[in-house]
Enzyme design. Structure first.
Site, PDB file in Angstrom:
ATOM      1  N   GLU A  17       0.800  -1.227   0.000  1.00 40.47           N
ATOM      2  CA  GLU A  17       0.000   0.000   0.000  1.00 40.47           C
ATOM      3  C   GLU A  17       0.831   1.275   0.000  1.00 40.47           C
ATOM      4  O   GLU A  17       0.491   2.242  -0.676  1.00 40.47           O
ATOM      5  CB  GLU A  17      -0.940   0.061   1.221  1.00 40.47           C
ATOM      6  CG  GLU A  17      -1.956  -1.054   1.284  1.00 40.47           C
ATOM      7  CD  GLU A  17      -1.494  -2.142   2.223  1.00 40.47           C
ATOM      8  OE1 GLU A  17      -0.291  -2.471   2.170  1.00 40.47           O
ATOM      9  OE2 GLU A  17      -2.308  -2.668   2.979  1.00 40.47           O
ATOM     10  N   ASP A 103      -2.186  -5.297   3.452  1.00 38.66           N
ATOM     11  CA  ASP A 103      -2.395  -5.709   4.840  1.00 38.66           C
ATOM     12  C   ASP A 103      -3.329  -6.909   4.944  1.00 38.66           C
ATOM     13  O   ASP A 103      -4.246  -7.080   4.131  1.00 38.66           O
ATOM     14  CB  ASP A 103      -2.970  -4.552   5.655  1.00 38.66           C
ATOM     15  CG  ASP A 103      -1.963  -3.423   5.842  1.00 38.66           C
ATOM     16  OD1 ASP A 103      -0.756  -3.694   5.726  1.00 38.66           O
ATOM     17  OD2 ASP A 103      -2.388  -2.277   6.079  1.00 38.66           O
ATOM     18  N   ASP A 105      -6.057  -7.819   6.460  1.00 42.53           N
ATOM     19  CA  ASP A 105      -7.364  -7.603   7.062  1.00 42.53           C
ATOM     20  C   ASP A 105      -8.357  -7.367   5.936  1.00 42.53           C
ATOM     21  O   ASP A 105      -8.009  -7.445   4.751  1.00 42.53           O
ATOM     22  CB  ASP A 105      -7.337  -6.427   8.052  1.00 42.53           C
ATOM     23  CG  ASP A 105      -6.846  -5.117   7.413  1.00 42.53           C
ATOM     24  OD1 ASP A 105      -6.727  -5.058   6.167  1.00 42.53           O
ATOM     25  OD2 ASP A 105      -6.579  -4.159   8.161  1.00 42.53           O
ATOM     26  N   GLU A 107      -9.798  -4.697   4.828  1.00 39.66           N
ATOM     27  CA  GLU A 107      -9.437  -3.560   3.979  1.00 39.66           C
ATOM     28  C   GLU A 107      -8.305  -3.924   3.038  1.00 39.66           C
ATOM     29  O   GLU A 107      -8.330  -3.617   1.843  1.00 39.66           O
ATOM     30  CB  GLU A 107      -9.029  -2.378   4.872  1.00 39.66           C
ATOM     31  CG  GLU A 107      -8.939  -1.046   4.157  1.00 39.66           C
ATOM     32  CD  GLU A 107     -10.281  -0.388   3.961  1.00 39.66           C
ATOM     33  OE1 GLU A 107     -10.351   0.569   3.187  1.00 39.66           O
ATOM     34  OE2 GLU A 107     -11.263  -0.835   4.581  1.00 39.66           O
ATOM     35  N   TYR A 334       1.577  -5.729  12.985  1.00 41.48           N
ATOM     36  CA  TYR A 334       0.461  -4.981  12.413  1.00 41.48           C
ATOM     37  C   TYR A 334      -0.394  -4.367  13.515  1.00 41.48           C
ATOM     38  O   TYR A 334      -0.743  -5.013  14.497  1.00 41.48           O
ATOM     39  CB  TYR A 334      -0.384  -5.901  11.536  1.00 41.48           C
ATOM     40  CG  TYR A 334      -1.396  -5.185  10.699  1.00 41.48           C
ATOM     41  CD1 TYR A 334      -1.021  -4.119   9.877  1.00 41.48           C
ATOM     42  CD2 TYR A 334      -2.739  -5.551  10.724  1.00 41.48           C
ATOM     43  CE1 TYR A 334      -1.952  -3.447   9.103  1.00 41.48           C
ATOM     44  CE2 TYR A 334      -3.678  -4.892   9.939  1.00 41.48           C
ATOM     45  CZ  TYR A 334      -3.269  -3.839   9.142  1.00 41.48           C
ATOM     46  OH  TYR A 334      -4.199  -3.183   8.375  1.00 41.48           O
ATOM     47  N   ARG A 336      -3.476  -2.850  13.373  1.00 46.34           N
ATOM     48  CA  ARG A 336      -4.946  -2.904  13.359  1.00 46.34           C
ATOM     49  C   ARG A 336      -5.352  -4.346  13.648  1.00 46.34           C
ATOM     50  O   ARG A 336      -5.434  -5.178  12.753  1.00 46.34           O
ATOM     51  CB  ARG A 336      -5.500  -2.436  12.015  1.00 46.34           C
ATOM     52  CG  ARG A 336      -5.301  -0.954  11.785  1.00 46.34           C
ATOM     53  CD  ARG A 336      -5.997  -0.452  10.535  1.00 46.34           C
ATOM     54  NE  ARG A 336      -5.720   0.958  10.321  1.00 46.34           N
ATOM     55  CZ  ARG A 336      -4.681   1.419   9.633  1.00 46.34           C
ATOM     56  NH1 ARG A 336      -3.835   0.566   9.074  1.00 46.34           N
ATOM     57  NH2 ARG A 336      -4.478   2.705   9.489  1.00 46.34           N
ATOM     58  N   HIS A 381      -4.619 -12.728  13.421  1.00 45.61           N
ATOM     59  CA  HIS A 381      -3.675 -11.658  13.728  1.00 45.61           C
ATOM     60  C   HIS A 381      -3.061 -11.892  15.100  1.00 45.61           C
ATOM     61  O   HIS A 381      -3.580 -12.643  15.912  1.00 45.61           O
ATOM     62  CB  HIS A 381      -4.382 -10.301  13.740  1.00 45.61           C
ATOM     63  CG  HIS A 381      -4.866  -9.894  12.387  1.00 45.61           C
ATOM     64  ND1 HIS A 381      -5.713  -8.833  12.211  1.00 45.61           N
ATOM     65  CD2 HIS A 381      -4.631 -10.389  11.156  1.00 45.61           C
ATOM     66  CE1 HIS A 381      -5.983  -8.693  10.922  1.00 45.61           C
ATOM     67  NE2 HIS A 381      -5.342  -9.625  10.265  1.00 45.61           N
TER      68      HIS A 381
END
Length: 947
Positions: A17, A103, A105, A107, A334, A336, A381
């Site tokens: 990203e 990432d 997740d 998103e 990470y 989040r 996670h």
């Protein structure tokens, strides 16, 4: 196969990203890899109707979603990402494999899916996932890629469509009924309602007064030491067996909740103290029990935000910005995550560091594990922890400032999570005696002794309540036994008053949202940023204060869209979305039920997989009939029988109706930064009594126009009233003369003569020997002289009218100061910055007031005022400026070297002609692009927020 080797696979393109993440990962992969950033999402639902392809019309064009065809989203490549997409396509054309390393997740999965859909790769595609950016983790991720998880993509798409429908259908209602450019959102509106409800509780709160006694008791033993003090403090607990009322015994109405408690007032408390002056006290009971405190779980996103707020003074947004930077540079995992799980590698690293730093006595025999308390936590996670299989101590990282402080917090919490419990003893001593009037009294004291600090050696959690006692606090009491005599050295009556519930801080609002299971923890920082940015909430110190505007918005939503801001409804929707992610429910039937309701075209509850179909209804029907919404009613709030607060299109004001029929009532603006619970009847009367409106000062003897003084949003000023019929627009438009009042003037004292003087500016002082005119003018940065393009500052506003030509020439005779002028005194001192440890002050600069610690300068934002800015806000502005880094100046291009070999004249002319044509084309394109951007910007300003 080693990721660093050039193999038969050829060139591999890895897309992440952010550029920072790309730079770090590139260092861990070999020459066969090209690492490039997508720079976030490359495509999304259209922001404005202008971005929608021409083939779409009507509601599809407005919403960006085709609700009549299974809620098909209309995706467009973001205008600012088109050049990056072109670059990625070019790199992909030269590659043999594509790794999507966004990432891990929902998103990140959605970004990876959009990349695949837009780039349309003809080479093998792999999903590369990792939760920390270390060499081992990156190389392991390359060796073991997976396929895209379509369930995660569908779940994220459903959220995006849901938020779009909510925002784009409800926000226009706010535009029509409250104020333009407002926004509503599935989570932001509920978060705003929480803040407003807390303020309502504060407004309705009635304080209660109560008294008690504190005593200092001596055991009479000497000598005393720290482990066995001679005296101790205790508080009155009971009189004749009835417990003394304390703050928790009173309700928000100021009344006692229970009748079995004794409520002392000041008179009773002082009388009791007098009656106890000669009382002989003794120990009546000593109760001791073991104390044990276990370590706190490692950080997840929300607990990190809460602790960073308590310990470091960071807002949620600032915490996530710093954490993102630490993650992308390989320092932490990470950030989040809603998991408190640590990998075996991390547990081993933490335990090794416990032994190394604190000794084997602090290491438990078995590793500690922590179960997540978050429903539907993504256990794939890890918790937020230092990266790698060996944790770097903060001193070993080379970090500084905010980066160092947040890393240290994460490191300490992670290490402490693998340490032994803290143990000790808690003791309660009750002392009693009989007063002179025969009443029996008891005092109580509590103590705590920690015999083994365990994890508290490494980390102590903060508290939202500044008066709360932290876990490592000890209170030692004397070693006494039942029956021991005590002497009252001091008995003091103390008065108390109950306080309204505390306003939310960012930390406590995050906790409240998580406890109610509203929204996703990873979005809370952006939600808080949105409600502050939309002026629904402002900060007073660390407290979140709702604006009067938010009262009107929440009032409308509660009365006409009650289900949409219902806490249980919002939490149930979150459960539904999680079921869709788990494959237990289908997206399209669920969206149909939410948007269309039970009617035709909507699937049943069972088909939608809701489990409980009752909580969904039809959004479309709710926003269609707006006739029942009285705009004036939802924006009006009674202050008293005669005074009403109204939220108008230009801000809040109080209004008092006239007692004479057909006569206008009184109105007064309310300061933008006034907390709603501070708007009392007395303050409203005071605001209404202040001079407001136009103050006629008299007729200008030259123009014949009436001169008036007004109080504007930007301060008091004088102006003239132009005759009726004066053109206000077009070529012949006439603008009234206007001038701000001097700092020494006020609306109460300004006169006609003052107004005539102010409107006479700029004043011609005279001409210099060369014939150049010198004028005295009042500008944005204060009074000054002007001669041609040469300006010189004056020291006071009064000089504008008094300075003579000789004095002006004397000023110009002095050499112009090219460097900095003598430093002006600061406008305000804020304290010591927690990062730079230097004093922070507010100064007045060329472009307005700014905060500085001598190293970093940060301009005050539009909503910041010198008078009201808090130290915390100043530190936050400096931290944001440091996080952005220095402004990079565009590098100057070196002039092209002159060519020694002459080319044919014809060729040179052709080349020049081509270059000229190219420049013209580029200029035209740039002009078109600028115009387009302005048009988009105007539309975007009115676009609703959806989160």
């Amino acid at each position: 196969m080693s990721p660093s080797s050039e193999t038969a696979h050829g060139k591999r393109l890895v897309i992440v990203e952010s550029p920072a993440k790309a730079k770090t990962i590139k260092g861990y992969l070999g020459p066969g890899y090209v690492v490039e950033a997508s720079v976030g999402h490359i495509r999304d639902l259209p922001g404005t109707a202008a971005e929608v392809p021409d083939k779409y019309t009507g509601e599809v064009r407005r919403l960006g979603v085709d609700v009549d065809h299974d809620f098909a989203p209309i995706y467009v490549v973001n205008a600012d990402k088109k050049s990056q997409v072109t670059k990625l396509k070019s790199l992909l054309a030269e590659s043999d494999e594509l790794f999507l390393a966004t990432d891990e997740d929902r998103e990140g999965e959605a970004i990876a899916w959009h990349l695949r859909e837009v780039l349309k790769p003809k080479v093998p595609v792999h999903r590369m996932v990792f939760h920390e950016i270390t060499k081992d983790a990156i190389q392991e991720a390359v060796r073991n890629p997976r396929a895209l998880n379509q369930r995660l993509v569908d779940a994220q798409e459903t959220r995006r469509i849901l938020d779009r429908l909510y925002g784009y259908e409800v926000s226009p209602v706010l535009w029509k009924k409250v104020m333009p450019k407002l926004s509503a959102g599935r989570v932001q509106s509920v978060a705003t309602r929480l803040v407003v409800e807390r303020e309502r509780e504060r407004i309705a709160f009635t304080s209660a007064s109560y008294w008690d006694l504190t005593g200092v008791f001596a055991t009479g033993r000497t000598p005393a030491d720290a482990a066995n003090p001679e005296t101790f403090g205790a508080r009155l607990a009971a009189v004749d067996g009835r417990r003394i009322a304390s703050g928790r015994d009173f309700g928000p109405d100021g009344q006692l909740r229970t009748a079995n408690t004794l409520h002392l007032d000041e008179t009773a408390a002082r009388a009791l103290a007098a009656a106890l002056e000669q009382t002989a006290f003794a120990v009546r009971s000593v109760e001791s029990k073991p104390y044990r405190r276990s370590p706190y779980a490692p950080f997840r996103t929300t607990t990190l935000q809460q602790e960073a707020s308590r310990k470091l003074g960071f807002g949620a947004k600032r915490t996530m910005q710093v954490a993102q930077k630490l993650y992308e540079n390989g320092f932490i995992t990470y950030m989040r995550t809603d998991s408190t799980t640590l990998s075996d590698t991390a547990i081993a690293a933490a335990r090794a560091q416990v032994t190394q730093l604190y000794g084997a006595d602090y290491l438990p025999s078995a590793p500690r594990t922590y179960a997540s308390k978050v429903k539907n936590a993504q256990e794939a996670h890890e918790a937020i922890r230092p990266s790698g299989d060996r944790f770097r101590t903060p001193a070993e990282t080379g970090l500084s400032g905010d980066d160092f402080r947040l890393y240290e917090l994460i490191w300490m919490r992670t290490v402490a999570s693998q340490m032994k419990d803290a143990v000790g003893q808690s003791v309660t001593v009750r002392a009693g005696g009989r007063a002179a009037d025969g009443r029996d009294v008891e005092f109580s004291a509590s103590g705590k002794i920690i015999t083994f600090h365990g994890f508290l050696k490494a980390y102590v959690e903060g508290a939202d309540d500044p008066n709360a006692e932290l876990d490592d606090r000890e209170r030692r009491l004397p070693q006494v036994t039942e029956g021991d005599p005590l002497a009252a050295e001091q008995l003091t009556p103390e008065g108390h008053a109950t306080k309204p519930p505390a306003r939310y801080t960012e930390a406590s609002l995050v906790k409240e949202l998580e406890d109610r299971e509203i929204g996703r923890p990873s979005t809370y920082a952006s939600i808080i940023d949105t409600i502050i940015g939309r002026k629904y909430v402002f900060k007073k110190g660390t407290a979140l204060v709702p604006s009067f505007l938010s009262f009107a918005v929440v009032n409308l939503l509660e009365k006409h869209f009650g289900r949409l801001v219902d806490y249980d409804f919002t939490a149930k929707m979150e459960d539904d979305l999680d079921r869709i992610a788990a494959g237990e429910a289908q997206s399209v039937p669920w969206l149909k039920r939410f948007y269309f309701g039970e009617g035709e075209g909507a699937g049943g509850a069972a088909e939608a997989g809701n489990g409980d179909g009752d909580h969904l209804g039809g959004l479309k029907e709710l926003v269609t009939d707006l006739g029942a919404i009285d705009a004036r009613e939802i924006s009006s709030f009674p202050v008293s029988d005669e005074i009403t607060l109204r939220v108008g299109r230009y801000g809040p004001y109080v209004e008092k109706a006239s007692k004479v029929a057909d006569e206008p009532g009184q109105r007064a603006d309310i300061p933008d930064d006034l907390p709603p619970d501070e708007l009392t009847v007395e303050l409203a009367e005071e605001l209404l009594a202040k001079p407001s409106g136009d103050f006629e000062l008299g007729i200008d003897p030259v123009s014949g126009n009436m001169l008036v003084a007004k109080d504007g949003r930007y301060g008091p000023y004088v102006t003239e009233i132009l005759p009726e019929g004066t053109p206000k627009t077009g070529k012949n438009a006439v603008k009234p003369r206007t001038a701000s009042l001097f700092k020494t003037m006020s609306l109460d004292t300004v006169t006609l003569d003052d107004a005539l003087k102010l409107l006479s500016l700029p004043r011609v002082v005279g001409n210099d020997p060369e014939g150049n005119e010198i004028t005295a003018q009042n500008g944005r940065y204060g009074p000054y002289l002007k001669r041609g393009t040469d300006s010189r500052s004056l020291t006071s506003e009064d000089q504008l009218f008094t300075i003579t030509l000789d004095e002006a020439l004397a000023i110009y005779a002095q050499p112009k100061q090219r460097g900095r002028a003598a430093a002006a005194p600061p406008l305000k001192e804020l304290g010591t910055d927690p990062v730079s440890e230097r004093p922070v002050v507010v100064k007045d600069g060329r472009f307005g007031p700014y905060v500085t610690d001598g190293e970093t300068n940060a301009t005050l934002r539009k909503d910041d005022e010198v008078e009201t800015i808090t130290p915390e806000r100043g530190y936050e502005l400096l931290a944001e400026k440091r996080a952005r880094g220095p402004v990079k100046k565009a590098a100057k291009k070196a002039p092209a070297a002159k060519k020694t070999a002459a080319k044919k004249t014809t060729t040179a002319k052709k080349t020049a002609a081509k270059k000229t044509a190219a420049k013209k084309t580029t200029a035209t394109a740039a002009a078109k692009k600028t115009t387009a951007k302005k048009a988009v910007a105007k539309k975007a300003a009115a676009a609703p927020e959806e989160s």
